[in-house]
Motif scaffolding. Structure first.
Motif: not given
Length: 146
Positions: A69-77, A106-116
């Motif tokens: 994305a323009p704000s950098g590489r993101k990753a989601w778990i 993969e040079e992700a700038d941020c890793v995100m996830l969601t959790s109940s």
């Protein structure tokens, strides 16, 4: 019990059996994904299906996906699940740490996830490995509304 984590690159009968067994444990309304979906996932250049094994048996899994994305590489778990019989054995932590290592490669700038909020053990694990709760909300729109 020793846990090993590996990236699944091929569809096998043991993978299909494990995914069919694990997905309903993630959420009661989930069933086994099609072999075609698993094939696309394993072949994707922007995703990795990681599985945790104990004594050769798949006891957990998660998916890591990344994009630019323009704000950098993101990753989601996504879809982190450990078999009920293996919970507390370290399989979940091994999976998440392996996903974070892959995200680094993969040079992700941020890793995100969601959790109940109801998944207290999972949320504790995520905090343990360094995740912090974001001050944002996730919005969803299901297929039938798109």
């Amino acid at each position: 019990m020793e846990t090993t984590v590996e990236e699944q690159i091929a569809i096998t009968p043991s993978l299909c059996e494990a995914v069919a067994r694990l997905m309903p444990q993630l959420s009661a309304h989930l069933g086994a994904p099609s072999a075609g979906l698993l094939l696309r996932l394993c072949a994707s250049p922007a995703a990795a299906l990681l599985v945790a094994r104990q004594d050769g048996r798949i006891v957990g899994m998660l998916t890591l996906a990344w994009y630019d994305a323009p704000s950098g590489r993101k990753a989601w778990i996504e879809d982190v699940v450990v078999d009920a019989a293996a919970r507390g054995s370290g399989a979940g932590e091994a999976l998440v740490r392996a996903a974070l290592e892959r995200a680094r490669r993969e040079e992700a700038d941020c890793v995100m996830l969601t959790s109940s909020a109801a998944r207290t053990a999972a949320r504790s694990l995520y905090r343990k490995v360094g995740f912090v709760e974001a001050e944002t909300s996730v919005f969803t729109l299901k297929r039938e509304k798109i």
